[in-house]
Design an enzyme around this catalytic site. Structure first.
Site, PDB file in Angstrom:
ATOM      1  N   CYS A 258      48.459 -38.938 -18.106  1.00 52.50           N
ATOM      2  CA  CYS A 258      48.209 -40.170 -17.338  1.00 52.50           C
ATOM      3  C   CYS A 258      46.968 -40.941 -17.768  1.00 52.50           C
ATOM      4  O   CYS A 258      47.080 -42.067 -18.238  1.00 52.50           O
ATOM      5  CB  CYS A 258      48.117 -39.837 -15.860  1.00 52.50           C
ATOM      6  SG  CYS A 258      49.714 -39.401 -15.184  1.00 52.50           S
TER       7      CYS A 258
HETATM    8  N1  LIG Z   1      52.432 -36.474 -14.539  1.00 49.07           N
HETATM    9  C1  LIG Z   1      51.582 -36.934 -13.634  1.00 49.07           C
HETATM   10  O1  LIG Z   1      50.634 -36.271 -13.246  1.00 49.07           O
HETATM   11  C2  LIG Z   1      51.772 -38.310 -13.039  1.00 49.07           C
HETATM   12  C3  LIG Z   1      51.055 -38.676 -11.887  1.00 49.07           C
HETATM   13  C4  LIG Z   1      51.250 -39.952 -11.351  1.00 49.07           C
HETATM   14  C5  LIG Z   1      52.114 -40.835 -11.954  1.00 49.07           C
HETATM   15  N2  LIG Z   1      52.774 -40.461 -13.092  1.00 49.07           N
HETATM   16  C6  LIG Z   1      53.707 -41.426 -13.677  1.00 49.07           C
HETATM   17  O2  LIG Z   1      55.019 -41.070 -13.253  1.00 49.07           O
HETATM   18  C7  LIG Z   1      55.963 -41.310 -14.305  1.00 49.07           C
HETATM   19  C8  LIG Z   1      56.654 -40.017 -14.679  1.00 49.07           C
HETATM   20  O3  LIG Z   1      55.690 -39.132 -15.190  1.00 49.07           O
HETATM   21  P1  LIG Z   1      56.043 -37.607 -15.556  1.00 49.07           P
HETATM   22  O4  LIG Z   1      54.788 -36.983 -16.040  1.00 49.07           O
HETATM   23  O5  LIG Z   1      56.773 -36.994 -14.423  1.00 49.07           O
HETATM   24  O6  LIG Z   1      57.051 -37.877 -16.778  1.00 49.07           O
HETATM   25  P2  LIG Z   1      57.806 -36.851 -17.713  1.00 49.07           P
HETATM   26  O7  LIG Z   1      57.796 -37.456 -19.050  1.00 49.07           O
HETATM   27  O8  LIG Z   1      57.252 -35.477 -17.493  1.00 49.07           O
HETATM   28  O9  LIG Z   1      59.280 -36.834 -17.140  1.00 49.07           O
HETATM   29  C9  LIG Z   1      60.141 -37.915 -17.151  1.00 49.07           C
HETATM   30  C10 LIG Z   1      61.568 -37.382 -17.075  1.00 49.07           C
HETATM   31  O10 LIG Z   1      62.459 -38.477 -16.961  1.00 49.07           O
HETATM   32  C11 LIG Z   1      63.638 -38.171 -17.699  1.00 49.07           C
HETATM   33  N3  LIG Z   1      64.360 -39.424 -17.944  1.00 49.07           N
HETATM   34  C12 LIG Z   1      63.997 -40.461 -18.730  1.00 49.07           C
HETATM   35  N4  LIG Z   1      64.915 -41.451 -18.656  1.00 49.07           N
HETATM   36  C13 LIG Z   1      65.884 -41.024 -17.817  1.00 49.07           C
HETATM   37  C14 LIG Z   1      67.086 -41.588 -17.334  1.00 49.07           C
HETATM   38  N5  LIG Z   1      67.492 -42.807 -17.703  1.00 49.07           N
HETATM   39  N6  LIG Z   1      67.855 -40.876 -16.488  1.00 49.07           N
HETATM   40  C15 LIG Z   1      67.479 -39.635 -16.104  1.00 49.07           C
HETATM   41  N7  LIG Z   1      66.328 -39.040 -16.520  1.00 49.07           N
HETATM   42  C16 LIG Z   1      65.546 -39.738 -17.363  1.00 49.07           C
HETATM   43  C17 LIG Z   1      63.104 -37.476 -18.937  1.00 49.07           C
HETATM   44  O11 LIG Z   1      64.095 -36.717 -19.602  1.00 49.07           O
HETATM   45  C18 LIG Z   1      61.996 -36.606 -18.315  1.00 49.07           C
HETATM   46  O12 LIG Z   1      62.494 -35.353 -17.921  1.00 49.07           O
HETATM   47  C19 LIG Z   1      55.157 -41.940 -15.442  1.00 49.07           C
HETATM   48  O13 LIG Z   1      55.204 -43.323 -15.321  1.00 49.07           O
HETATM   49  C20 LIG Z   1      53.747 -41.431 -15.186  1.00 49.07           C
HETATM   50  O14 LIG Z   1      52.771 -42.296 -15.712  1.00 49.07           O
HETATM   51  C21 LIG Z   1      52.645 -39.232 -13.628  1.00 49.07           C
END
Ligand SMILES: NC(=O)c1ccc[n+]([C@@H]2O[C@H](COP(=O)([O-])OP(=O)(O)OC[C@H]3O[C@@H](n4cnc5c(N)ncnc54)[C@H](O)[C@@H]3O)[C@@H](O)[C@H]2O)c1
Length: 461
Positions: free
Chosen positions: A275
């Site tokens: 992030c």
């Molecule tokens: N990881 C954190 O700590 C955190 C905290 C706050 C906000 N965020 C934000 O939240 C969002 C997600 O982060 P994350 O770390 O969980 O991401 P990640 O990359 O770990 O996971 C995203 C998932 O979405 C899936 N995906 C992508 N396109 C898809 C679709 N069309 N249909 C179904 N599945 C699909 C991917 O295969 C993956 O498993 C990002 O924008 C991130 O910036 C993350």
């Protein structure tokens, strides 16, 4: 208790899976959609695709309750539910700007599902997206693919997420605040009603605003946290040049000022993870598209980029040339209680050590599989902290896992070729350790550098 909403969550990463399981744990029916078939299979077998404390148990319970399932069929997930949360990844493009293609694709899938749905549906963008994305990109895609009208046939909100990996479930159940960026009042009313039902008496302050403000709040939040870290690391770098100075005392002193606060003032080897680095880069690039050069944010990023190098510089001070030295790296994940190695400082540190000809042996309580995928056989992997220390010439503490805090000077003396420790996260007591072993730490003034060199010579004898 009868729950009023059925929920779908698209994208089973850290945010999506933790959010889905938290909703299911409070009695909601949740259908998760994930495009990676292997992840779907794992999740439906009760195995989290990543390490997060308590998540496997909560996932097993959610599956057992029959209120949660995971599918690769987004259409089915959307059709069977009332509210869809989009939680797909928003990585960086090579130039640092945000890559929105997962958001675009998921919006298309949600929109085409909506074309088959008669009842009103609320779409919530939980992914971190730059200001304007929800209204200028997601809305037109949803309208085009569904043939419906936003604000009439379906609702839309931007609702950024603030959970921290390592305490993601707790954070989802106990947020500081909820930010609702509503396209129209009806959308905001529904999302607010859902959260009030979900959190009941524990409902935190809710801010209702425009999607653009909600999207910017998330970036401003992460940019501020990154700034705090680079600030204290700057002070740490100054402390290292002042005999007798110690950044942990300085941080404690300033942290008691109510205007500053004590959190995010731990000096170390820099921030990493999925992030802060990417969100800061995206905000910088976005500002530039607006014609504004965000100099402060660029400096924050620059400080962070160089901070892992402090480990190498201090290592050189301790050992002289690194070629042929065996370096034990304790901690690989970007922070404790996660296996996430995305942009972890350990990666830059290990790559530099290898470049200088050092032999690296590493250990992390959770991130070993991810580390192996990154470093392959270029480094050695230990099965425990003690095994990692064995025969090493120097140890660099990179991630502050609790189990490393239990290590005593004797562990370093008894296992290392030379008991030399560089504390990159300030978890060890400098007084205790520097009496017994050769010890350096981020943000700790060591006194006269020449003396350190002398000490070094003694160890080399
Ligand atoms: N990881 C954190 O700590 C955190 C905290 C706050 C906000 N965020 C934000 O939240 C969002 C997600 O982060 P994350 O770390 O969980 O991401 P990640 O990359 O770990 O996971 C995203 C998932 O979405 C899936 N995906 C992508 N396109 C898809 C679709 N069309 N249909 C179904 N599945 C699909 C991917 O295969 C993956 O498993 C990002 O924008 C991130 O910036 C993350």
């Amino acid at each position: 208790m009868l729950r009023s909403y059925r929920i779908s969550v698209i994208g089973m990463g850290y945010v999506g899976l933790c959010t889905a399981i938290a909703f299911a744990s409070k009695g909601y029916t949740v259908i998760a959609s994930e495009m990676d078939a292997e992840k779907v299979d794992k999740i439906n077998r009760g195995i989290s695709p990543f390490y997060e404390p308590g998540l496997n148990e909560a996932l097993t319970e959610a599956l057992r309750s029959g209120r949660f399932k995971c599918t690769s069929n987004t259409e089915m997930a959307v059709l069977d539910t009332d509210i869809t949360f989009i939680t797909v990844g928003t990585p960086s493009k090579p130039d640092g700007s945000i890559d929105l293609h997962y958001v675009k694709e998921s919006a298309k899938e949600v929109g085409s599902a909506l074309s088959h749905k008669d009842s009103y549906h609320l779409v919530v963008v939980k992914s971190t997206v730059i200001p304007g994305t929800t209204e200028n990109m997601v809305k037109p895609i949803l309208e085009e693919t569904s043939g419906k009208v936003c604000g009439a046939d379906f609702g839309l909100c931007a609702n950024p997420e603030f959970l921290r990996e390592g305490s993601a479930l707790y954070d989802t159940l106990n947020p500081d605040r909820i930010i609702i960026g509503e396209y129209d009042k009806r959308s905001g009313d529904i999302l607010e009603a859902f959260y009030k039902e979900f959190y009941a008496e524990k409902t935190p302050p809710i801010i209702r605003t425009t999607p653009v403000n909600a999207e910017l709040i998330k970036y401003a939040n992460n940019a501020f946290l990154a700034t705090k870290i680079s600030f204290i690391n700057t002070i740490a770098n100054i402390c290292e040049r002042i005999p007798g100075a110690d950044v942990t005392i300085v941080a404690k002193g300033i942290g008691l000022d109510k205007r500053i606060g004590p959190l995010f003032l731990n000096a170390g080897l820099g921030y990493g993870g999925s992030c802060l680095p990417k969100d800061l880069r995206a905000l910088i690039q976005y500002s530039k598209t607006l014609g504004y050069e965000p100099k402060l944010l660029e400096a924050v990023e620059d400080v962070n980029k160089h901070q892992p190098q402090r480990a190498i510089e201090l290592c050189r001070k301790l050992l002289g040339e690194l070629k042929g030295r065996r370096i034990a790296v304790l901690g690989l994940a970007f922070k404790p209680n996660t296996d996430d190695m995305r942009e972890a400082p350990s990666i830059a540190i290990i790559r530099q050590l290898l470049e200088e000809g050092a032999e690296v042996v590493a250990y992390d309580p959770a991130a070993m599989p991810n580390a192996k995928a990154i470093f392959k056989d270029s480094i050695k992997y230990a099965n425990s902290a003690i095994e990692c220390l064995r025969d090493a010439d120097c140890c660099i503490l990179v991630t502050e896992w609790d189990e490393f805090k239990k290590l005593k000077p004797e562990d370093f003396i008894q296992n290392m070729r030379r008991p030399i420790l560089l504390d990159g996260r300030r978890i060890f007591d400098p007084k205790e350790f520097s009496q017994k072993i050769k010890f350096m730490a981020i943000g700790l003034g060591i006194g006269n550098p020449e003396k350190a060199e002398e000490k070094n010579l003694q160890y080399q004898k």
